[in-house]
Write an enzyme that holds these catalytic residues in place. Sequence first.
Site, mmCIF file in Angstrom:
data_model
loop_
_atom_site.group_PDB
_atom_site.id
_atom_site.type_symbol
_atom_site.label_atom_id
_atom_site.label_comp_id
_atom_site.label_asym_id
_atom_site.label_seq_id
_atom_site.Cartn_x
_atom_site.Cartn_y
_atom_site.Cartn_z
ATOM 1 C CE LYS A 84 11.992 7.756 -7.763
ATOM 2 N NZ LYS A 84 11.152 7.938 -6.569
ATOM 3 N N GLY A 142 -2.080 -5.170 3.499
ATOM 4 C CA GLY A 142 -0.623 -5.168 3.556
ATOM 5 C C GLY A 142 -0.131 -4.602 4.870
ATOM 6 C CB VAL A 143 0.195 -5.634 8.203
ATOM 7 C CG1 VAL A 143 -1.149 -4.961 8.376
ATOM 8 C CG2 VAL A 143 0.002 -7.146 8.066
ATOM 9 N N GLY A 144 3.122 -4.586 6.077
ATOM 10 C CA GLY A 144 4.590 -4.602 6.027
ATOM 11 C C GLY A 144 5.108 -3.439 6.864
ATOM 12 C CB VAL A 174 3.794 1.719 5.572
ATOM 13 C CG1 VAL A 174 2.778 2.816 5.894
ATOM 14 C CG2 VAL A 174 5.042 2.326 4.962
HETATM 15 P P1 NAD Z 1 6.583 -3.570 2.475
HETATM 16 O O1 NAD Z 1 7.141 -4.338 1.355
HETATM 17 O O2 NAD Z 1 7.325 -3.509 3.774
HETATM 18 O O3 NAD Z 1 5.093 -4.062 2.821
HETATM 19 C C1 NAD Z 1 4.168 -4.404 1.852
HETATM 20 C C2 NAD Z 1 3.354 -5.548 2.447
HETATM 21 O O4 NAD Z 1 2.305 -5.863 1.537
HETATM 22 C C3 NAD Z 1 4.171 -6.816 2.653
HETATM 23 O O5 NAD Z 1 4.012 -7.281 3.977
HETATM 24 C C4 NAD Z 1 3.581 -7.796 1.636
HETATM 25 O O6 NAD Z 1 3.618 -9.138 2.088
HETATM 26 C C5 NAD Z 1 2.153 -7.263 1.535
HETATM 27 N N1 NAD Z 1 1.431 -7.683 0.336
HETATM 28 C C6 NAD Z 1 1.919 -7.997 -0.887
HETATM 29 N N2 NAD Z 1 0.913 -8.370 -1.695
HETATM 30 C C7 NAD Z 1 -0.227 -8.268 -0.972
HETATM 31 C C8 NAD Z 1 -1.594 -8.504 -1.252
HETATM 32 N N3 NAD Z 1 -2.010 -8.932 -2.443
HETATM 33 N N4 NAD Z 1 -2.511 -8.294 -0.283
HETATM 34 C C9 NAD Z 1 -2.141 -7.878 0.942
HETATM 35 N N5 NAD Z 1 -0.841 -7.636 1.256
HETATM 36 C C10 NAD Z 1 0.107 -7.813 0.314
HETATM 37 O O7 NAD Z 1 6.350 -2.082 1.900
HETATM 38 P P2 NAD Z 1 6.102 -0.767 2.730
HETATM 39 O O8 NAD Z 1 7.391 -0.042 2.874
HETATM 40 O O9 NAD Z 1 5.275 -1.081 3.912
HETATM 41 O O10 NAD Z 1 5.245 0.065 1.684
HETATM 42 C C11 NAD Z 1 3.895 -0.234 1.435
HETATM 43 C C12 NAD Z 1 3.401 0.593 0.277
HETATM 44 O O11 NAD Z 1 3.550 1.986 0.596
HETATM 45 C C13 NAD Z 1 4.181 0.390 -1.027
HETATM 46 O O12 NAD Z 1 3.284 0.516 -2.102
HETATM 47 C C14 NAD Z 1 5.170 1.557 -1.036
HETATM 48 O O13 NAD Z 1 5.523 1.921 -2.347
HETATM 49 C C15 NAD Z 1 4.348 2.636 -0.376
HETATM 50 N N6 NAD Z 1 5.160 3.657 0.305
HETATM 51 C C16 NAD Z 1 6.012 3.283 1.292
HETATM 52 C C17 NAD Z 1 6.753 4.259 1.942
HETATM 53 C C18 NAD Z 1 7.704 3.904 3.059
HETATM 54 O O14 NAD Z 1 8.152 4.811 3.771
HETATM 55 N N7 NAD Z 1 8.018 2.645 3.268
HETATM 56 C C19 NAD Z 1 6.628 5.616 1.592
HETATM 57 C C20 NAD Z 1 5.719 5.957 0.584
HETATM 58 C C21 NAD Z 1 4.990 4.960 -0.054
#
Ligand code: NAD
Length: 348
Positions: free
Chosen positions: A88, A184-186, A188
């Site tokens: 890292k 959380g529907v971002g 992932v």
């Molecule tokens: P993202 O930022 O695209 O999505 C996160 C979503 O969570 C957003 O839409 C945000 O509005 C929502 N959110 C924030 N606070 C919230 C709450 N209190 N209640 C409900 N929703 C809430 O992130 P992502 O890339 O989708 O990643 C999601 C999680 O998975 C993170 O913790 C990230 O560290 C982990 N992760 C992601 C990846 C990846 O490939 N993107 C890989 C491993 C782990």
Amino acid sequence: MKQNDILHELFMEQAVEAGFGKFHLKIDPETQLFAIIAMHSTKLGPALGGCRFIQYDSIAHAFRDAMRLAQGMSYKSALANLPIGGGKCVIIEPKGEYDREALFASYAKFVDELGGNYITAVDAGTQLNDMDIVNKYTDYVTCTHAQGDASPSTAWGVMRGIEASLQAKYGSGDLSGKHIAIQGVGKVGFGLANLLSARGAKLTVADPNERSANILAESVGAKVVGLNEIVSVKCDVFSPCALGAIINSETINKIQAPIIAGAANNIFSTPEIGEEIYEKGILCAPDYVVNAGGLIYAAMYYLGSSHDEIRAKVDEIYNTLTQVFERSAKEKVAPEKIANEIAKERIG
Ligand code: NAD
């Protein structure tokens, strides 16, 4: 005790605990670069891990973060059966003004000097644009625009993890008719919702970004609930895909799902909370095993694998989790601890 002695003791304590490891440090006053690359293990291959670019209140804090995160990457790669190790980088974000392009160019030259022993990627505070800059000066980088977004791969892996969890709990991994609550529907969570819905699952979602949640309500009939309600939805699987430390002393007694499996990292606020979840009989898929799809994508793309090979490796998350759950049931130890033990066995 003098401050130096305290720091020495702290580092030693952490190094022993994490089985550490090597550091490389670069300070470039011209660009204000202060970069720490921590390499936890290269036994299985070159150390791969993201570059975190945030402000730190102390250099000691930055070192400890780098150490902790590099160890996490070693474990994650080992459990994903990848031929890579764990590393890292932490770059301490300058407090004043700085030239981002120049800073990342300097960082790239630092990575290049390590000759491929460390491969960099995105993490908190860095984006694909930064990796594009890095890629101008070194090949030891992944997560560039050319490579594309790893999130769909993460979502696929989480879906496979949910199937493995259902299989372990109910004797069938069939998603059809199962009720899944996604927090959380971002990037992932949104993809995951579509994958689950296509396999007949019923969904409840929550997100402060109402637009994403409403799109899912319209497109796949997901029920949208408030941010405080999602944890307590009575469902088959609670899938945290937003924040860390979401299972804490406030939420632990609200959870009604018999299974927890999602993408969010470090979902337990403390190790004791994780133990409590296990004692309650809730099956929790270790986060770093379930969410490894993104790392698998980044690592295997870097290594030149085809999309089919990458998908096959992400699919292995199902078997890995099944092994973790079986050993957990046999040894009567929480799945997270079993995953850590397997990682240590593989790293040696
Ligand atoms: P993202 O930022 O695209 O999505 C996160 C979503 O969570 C957003 O839409 C945000 O509005 C929502 N959110 C924030 N606070 C919230 C709450 N209190 N209640 C409900 N929703 C809430 O992130 P992502 O890339 O989708 O990643 C999601 C999680 O998975 C993170 O913790 C990230 O560290 C982990 N992760 C992601 C990846 C990846 O490939 N993107 C890989 C491993 C782990």
